[in-house]
Scaffold this motif. Sequence first.
Motif, PDB file in Angstrom:
ATOM      1  N   ARG A   1       2.572  -1.035   9.765  1.00  0.00           N
ATOM      2  CA  ARG A   1       3.083  -0.349  10.957  1.00  0.00           C
ATOM      3  C   ARG A   1       2.082  -0.537  12.075  1.00  0.00           C
ATOM      4  O   ARG A   1       0.871  -0.389  11.846  1.00  0.00           O
TER       5      ARG A   1
ATOM      6  N   ARG B   1      15.031   5.757   6.860  1.00  0.00           N
ATOM      7  CA  ARG B   1      14.141   5.152   7.841  1.00  0.00           C
ATOM      8  C   ARG B   1      15.011   4.826   9.047  1.00  0.00           C
ATOM      9  O   ARG B   1      15.935   4.011   8.949  1.00  0.00           O
TER      10      ARG B   1
ATOM     11  N   HIS C   1       8.581   6.486  -1.035  1.00  0.00           N
ATOM     12  CA  HIS C   1       9.094   5.428  -1.910  1.00  0.00           C
ATOM     13  C   HIS C   1       8.059   4.311  -1.980  1.00  0.00           C
ATOM     14  O   HIS C   1       7.060   4.327  -1.266  1.00  0.00           O
TER      15      HIS C   1
ATOM     16  N   VAL D   1      15.602   2.954  11.977  1.00  0.00           N
ATOM     17  CA  VAL D   1      15.021   1.708  12.475  1.00  0.00           C
ATOM     18  C   VAL D   1      16.074   0.871  13.201  1.00  0.00           C
ATOM     19  O   VAL D   1      17.201   0.747  12.726  1.00  0.00           O
TER      20      VAL D   1
ATOM     21  N   GLN E   1      10.797   1.733  14.516  1.00  0.00           N
ATOM     22  CA  GLN E   1      11.159   2.946  13.776  1.00  0.00           C
ATOM     23  C   GLN E   1      10.843   4.189  14.611  1.00  0.00           C
ATOM     24  O   GLN E   1       9.784   4.273  15.238  1.00  0.00           O
TER      25      GLN E   1
ATOM     26  N   LEU F   1       9.797  -8.983   4.077  1.00  0.00           N
ATOM     27  CA  LEU F   1      11.071  -8.771   3.379  1.00  0.00           C
ATOM     28  C   LEU F   1      11.953 -10.026   3.248  1.00  0.00           C
ATOM     29  O   LEU F   1      12.494 -10.270   2.159  1.00  0.00           O
TER      30      LEU F   1
ATOM     31  N   TYR G   1      10.093  -9.853   8.911  1.00  0.00           N
ATOM     32  CA  TYR G   1      11.057  -8.848   9.359  1.00  0.00           C
ATOM     33  C   TYR G   1      10.344  -7.949  10.348  1.00  0.00           C
ATOM     34  O   TYR G   1       9.183  -7.592  10.138  1.00  0.00           O
TER      35      TYR G   1
ATOM     36  N   HIS H   1       4.584   5.320  -0.126  1.00  0.00           N
ATOM     37  CA  HIS H   1       4.387   5.689   1.281  1.00  0.00           C
ATOM     38  C   HIS H   1       5.510   6.596   1.770  1.00  0.00           C
ATOM     39  O   HIS H   1       6.656   6.473   1.344  1.00  0.00           O
TER      40      HIS H   1
ATOM     41  N   HIS I   1       7.945  -0.177  -2.707  1.00  0.00           N
ATOM     42  CA  HIS I   1       8.796  -1.360  -2.877  1.00  0.00           C
ATOM     43  C   HIS I   1       7.948  -2.611  -2.983  1.00  0.00           C
ATOM     44  O   HIS I   1       6.730  -2.584  -2.704  1.00  0.00           O
TER      45      HIS I   1
ATOM     46  N   LEU J   1       7.340  -6.591   7.991  1.00  0.00           N
ATOM     47  CA  LEU J   1       7.431  -6.771   6.533  1.00  0.00           C
ATOM     48  C   LEU J   1       7.672  -8.238   6.200  1.00  0.00           C
ATOM     49  O   LEU J   1       8.232  -8.986   7.016  1.00  0.00           O
TER      50      LEU J   1
ATOM     51  N   ASP K   1       7.488  -1.905  12.597  1.00  0.00           N
ATOM     52  CA  ASP K   1       7.309  -2.282  11.193  1.00  0.00           C
ATOM     53  C   ASP K   1       7.317  -3.800  11.083  1.00  0.00           C
ATOM     54  O   ASP K   1       8.191  -4.460  11.662  1.00  0.00           O
TER      55      ASP K   1
ATOM     56  N   HIS L   1       6.457   9.144   5.565  1.00  0.00           N
ATOM     57  CA  HIS L   1       6.046   9.442   6.941  1.00  0.00           C
ATOM     58  C   HIS L   1       6.455  10.857   7.298  1.00  0.00           C
ATOM     59  O   HIS L   1       7.551  11.303   6.949  1.00  0.00           O
TER      60      HIS L   1
HETATM   61  C1  1HN Z   1      10.607   0.597   4.725  1.00  0.00           C
HETATM   62  O1  1HN Z   1      10.286   1.089   3.531  1.00  0.00           O
HETATM   63  C2  1HN Z   1      10.119   1.198   5.879  1.00  0.00           C
HETATM   64  O2  1HN Z   1       8.802   2.770   4.703  1.00  0.00           O
HETATM   65  C3  1HN Z   1      10.429   0.667   7.100  1.00  0.00           C
HETATM   66  O3  1HN Z   1       8.976   3.000   6.825  1.00  0.00           O
HETATM   67  C4  1HN Z   1      11.241  -0.428   7.228  1.00  0.00           C
HETATM   68  C5  1HN Z   1      12.607  -2.119   6.195  1.00  0.00           C
HETATM   69  C6  1HN Z   1      13.122  -2.692   5.101  1.00  0.00           C
HETATM   70  C7  1HN Z   1      12.829  -2.222   3.851  1.00  0.00           C
HETATM   71  C8  1HN Z   1      11.994  -1.133   3.694  1.00  0.00           C
HETATM   72  C9  1HN Z   1       9.238   2.409   5.777  1.00  0.00           C
HETATM   73  C10 1HN Z   1      11.766  -1.021   6.090  1.00  0.00           C
HETATM   74  C11 1HN Z   1      11.453  -0.529   4.834  1.00  0.00           C
END
Ligand code: 1HN
Length: 346
Positions: free
Chosen positions: A117, A72, A109, A74, A98, A168, A94, A150, A111, A166, A164, A152
């Motif tokens: 977004r 990613r 992936h 970012v 991106q 987090l 967070y 997800h 999480h 999150l 983004d 992209h």
């Molecule tokens: C993440 O999975 C994405 O999927 C973007 O685009 C930012 C920042 C921290 C942890 C996972 C994504 C992220 C992230």
Amino acid sequence: MTAELGRIEDLPADYVDELRSRNLVPLWPSLRALLPPARPKVNTQATHWPYAAIRPLLMRAGELTPIEKAERRVLVLANPGHGLDKMQASAAMYLGMQLLLPGEWAPSHRHTPNAVRMVVEGEGAWSTVDGEKCVMKRGDLILTPTGLWHEHGHDGDEPVVWLDVLDLPLVYYMEASYHVDGGRQQVRPAHGERAYARGGLVPTPVFERSRKAYPMLRYPWADARAALQSLADDQPELEAVQITYANPETGAPCENILGFYALMLRPGQSLQLPVRSPAMVFHLIEGAAELQNEGQTFTLAEADTCCAPGYSAVGLRNRSSSEPAFLFIADETPLHQKLGVFEIRN
Ligand code: 1HN
């Protein structure tokens, strides 16, 4: 009045040493720091990230680091009040910008932190979430709630950038943050934004009830903007023309921890928001605005992002006297409400 409490220096060193050797700590020297009078200690500082500063640095990242080396790509919008290395905008939020270039693919992936977004610029990219291919257009909000796969991709011919958001920092603090890599997703034809395209009209299966916790994953900007415009037209006296991105099945906030909103400032409008406990993030989708917080004034241009700490007053102003301004807002309200610590102070 709040009484002075004993300090650590008031205690014999051998006593403190013995406590520590037994993994014990006296509370009273730290009690006031843990529970300050009347208002919490807030590390989050009002911070402005102008897009004009981010964009060239993000494009440079596109040249410096291939997507395979980034997964990613970012640049994190880090709040200096927390220390830049903590990579957090507020206690629970967070933010990152991106970049996906034509032909690139950011692999699938899932999480535990929840993400959304907000598309900032460019066309041709898409995000497949839980098998639903969501096209990305400026101002669209796309959810990737906890646990959903997800990825992209980009079939267009210009850079695509999105913000983004999150939860987090919170999930990481809870020692609950982890990810799982996956293969390419099977795309299914159904789209929540079509099934739930009209407010108050909800798909009603006769033979089986949809059990999806997140029935709508893409909130097109065209629909959100039209909803704000009709609300403003219908209620000329309404001071805050705001909508919430909600779960269309339950009416609850669309994700569990952070809240997401769109706000329209009428031409020339100034709006003083009430003092509330959650921190807030503002991203200008369209127009020209100004944000005041704790004696600072930030001039927001399109695609600029700003954060304001909780327990502080935020003032917004539309800098145009002829055009509306549209802001995307993220905040920590659902979290504060679920925890029972939500406050409005005015
Ligand atoms: C993440 O999975 C994405 O999927 C973007 O685009 C930012 C920042 C921290 C942890 C996972 C994504 C992220 C992230």
